[in-house]
Design an enzyme around this catalytic site. Structure first.
Site, mmCIF file in Angstrom:
data_model
loop_
_atom_site.group_PDB
_atom_site.id
_atom_site.type_symbol
_atom_site.label_atom_id
_atom_site.label_comp_id
_atom_site.label_asym_id
_atom_site.label_seq_id
_atom_site.Cartn_x
_atom_site.Cartn_y
_atom_site.Cartn_z
ATOM 1 N N ASP A 121 19.494 -25.269 38.857
ATOM 2 C CA ASP A 121 20.745 -25.883 39.299
ATOM 3 C C ASP A 121 20.546 -27.292 39.853
ATOM 4 O O ASP A 121 21.498 -27.913 40.343
ATOM 5 C CB ASP A 121 21.420 -25.010 40.373
ATOM 6 C CG ASP A 121 22.269 -23.890 39.767
ATOM 7 O OD1 ASP A 121 22.702 -24.020 38.603
ATOM 8 O OD2 ASP A 121 22.499 -22.877 40.468
ATOM 9 N N ARG B 112 18.548 -21.847 45.658
ATOM 10 C CA ARG B 112 18.694 -23.305 45.561
ATOM 11 C C ARG B 112 18.038 -24.063 46.716
ATOM 12 O O ARG B 112 18.015 -25.300 46.691
ATOM 13 C CB ARG B 112 20.190 -23.697 45.484
ATOM 14 C CG ARG B 112 20.901 -23.178 44.248
ATOM 15 C CD ARG B 112 22.217 -23.919 43.994
ATOM 16 N NE ARG B 112 21.997 -25.325 43.653
ATOM 17 C CZ ARG B 112 22.969 -26.207 43.456
ATOM 18 N NH1 ARG B 112 24.228 -25.833 43.568
ATOM 19 N NH2 ARG B 112 22.703 -27.458 43.143
ATOM 20 N N ARG C 35 30.751 -21.983 50.851
ATOM 21 C CA ARG C 35 29.424 -22.587 50.968
ATOM 22 C C ARG C 35 29.281 -23.333 52.301
ATOM 23 O O ARG C 35 28.747 -22.813 53.251
ATOM 24 C CB ARG C 35 29.163 -23.530 49.782
ATOM 25 C CG ARG C 35 29.269 -22.841 48.400
ATOM 26 C CD ARG C 35 28.074 -21.975 48.117
ATOM 27 N NE ARG C 35 28.108 -21.303 46.834
ATOM 28 C CZ ARG C 35 27.631 -21.783 45.687
ATOM 29 N NH1 ARG C 35 27.085 -22.975 45.648
ATOM 30 N NH2 ARG C 35 27.685 -21.067 44.579
ATOM 31 N N HIS D 55 33.514 -24.512 45.498
ATOM 32 C CA HIS D 55 33.172 -25.820 46.059
ATOM 33 C C HIS D 55 34.447 -26.670 46.046
ATOM 34 O O HIS D 55 35.227 -26.590 45.089
ATOM 35 C CB HIS D 55 32.159 -26.565 45.172
ATOM 36 C CG HIS D 55 30.722 -26.379 45.533
ATOM 37 N ND1 HIS D 55 29.719 -26.506 44.591
ATOM 38 C CD2 HIS D 55 30.099 -26.118 46.711
ATOM 39 C CE1 HIS D 55 28.540 -26.328 45.185
ATOM 40 N NE2 HIS D 55 28.744 -26.084 46.466
ATOM 41 N N CYS E 250 29.954 -32.366 39.452
ATOM 42 C CA CYS E 250 28.774 -31.662 39.983
ATOM 43 C C CYS E 250 27.485 -32.355 39.552
ATOM 44 O O CYS E 250 26.497 -32.342 40.281
ATOM 45 C CB CYS E 250 28.726 -30.223 39.477
ATOM 46 S SG CYS E 250 30.168 -29.252 39.878
#
Ligand code: ARG
Length: 284
Positions: free
Chosen positions: A74, A99, A144, A173, A267
């Site tokens: 990612d 992550r 998040r 997000h 992103c």
């Protein structure tokens, strides 16, 4: 400030940080888009990412790149790495264990580029949840980035922070549900937000471009605008029409391989906002 409807917009040159999807794949699931049984076409992902870089550069923007790290699939989503304003970077602390190591890899890039870097103490996913617009930072929470991180942003950068609660797991997000069109206005999908946050957005941005759920699900709100050109998912057709009516110039770029991981153009694009760090003094 009033403007003639449909009159041309003025782009502002930007600096972006991207990271090639050399090790991109979907092998864990940390949002509803990710399914380990749907294969990623790595060659296609790389070609789509390269066209994104070409489009950024073709529009006159500067593109920097961070070196991807094997085992961090990612990491291509550079926007999640930090929030950068005027030579300072608030490095991320990722929610998902898978992550977490990205933070150090990006920290190396920011330090080498001369940024003053601070690592967030609470869960904070950079521009994934933090959107500078005008003089404020819109800050998502719910899935998040933690509320406590909003306070860190406020303290570290000395900027007003507007907290917004996300309520739909498909829009985990902030940057899947909202983007800044320019220094004054945004586009967003109201259904992604709690009633109070929706009211806040309506109050702050009465002229916002309102997107449909279909356009949001097509990653239409994961867009990158330079104030005039808007890099947008081609399937977000209603949004594209509305942007044109408002005088923006939609630039459709297909990033469908990244949708499989829950990401799109924004992103993949970290904006290095504001002035770059001052170069060290010669002989210092
Ligand atoms: N698979 C990544 C995650 O769930 C996708 C991140 C997409 N980035 C973004 N800015 N929305 O964290």
């Amino acid at each position: 400030m009033s403007r003639v409807p449909g009159a041309p917009r003025t782009p502002r040159p930007r600096r972006y940080l991207l990271c090639a999807p050399r090790y991109f794949e979907v092998r864990y699931a940390i949002n509803p888009w990710m399914r380990a049984d749907v294969p990623v076409d790595t060659g296609r992902a790389l070609a789509q990412w390269e066209s994104l870089v070409r489009v950024h550069r073709g529009l006159g923007h500067t593109v920097e790149t961070a070196e991807p790290v094997a085992g961090l699939p990612d990491m291509v989503f550079a926007a999640n790495a930090a929030l950068v304003l005027d030579g300072r970077a608030l490095g991320s602390r990722f929610h998902a264990e898978q992550r977490r190591a990205e933070a150090a890899a990006y920290g190396v890039w920011f330090a080498a580029a001369g940024y003053e870097v601070r690592g967030a103490a609470s869960v904070c996913e950079g521009e994934g949840d933090l959107t500078p617009v005008g003089g404020v930072v819109l800050a998502g929470t719910g899935f998040r980035t933690a509320r406590a991180a909003h306070r860190e942003v406020r303290e570290f950068f000395g900027v007003p922070v507007v907290g917004l609660r996300l309520v739909d797991p498909y829009f985990y997000h902030l940057d899947t549900a909202l983007f800044a069109l320019d220094d004054e206005n945004i586009a967003y999908y109201p259904g992604a937000f709690s009633p109070g946050s929706r009211a806040k957005l309506a109050r702050l941005f009465p002229d916002a471009v309102i997107a449909t759920r279909d356009d949001a699900l097509a990653f239409g709100l994961n867009s990158v605008s330079d104030g005039a050109h808007v890099i947008v998912a081609p399937a977000a057709t209603e949004l594209i029409g509305e942007l044109e009516r408002r005088g923006y110039l939609p630039v459709p770029v297909d990033l469908s391989e990244f949708h499989k991981a829950g990401g799109g153009a924004k992103c993949c694009t970290q904006e290095l906002h504001g002035a770059p760090p001052a170069p060290p003094l010669a002989g210092a």
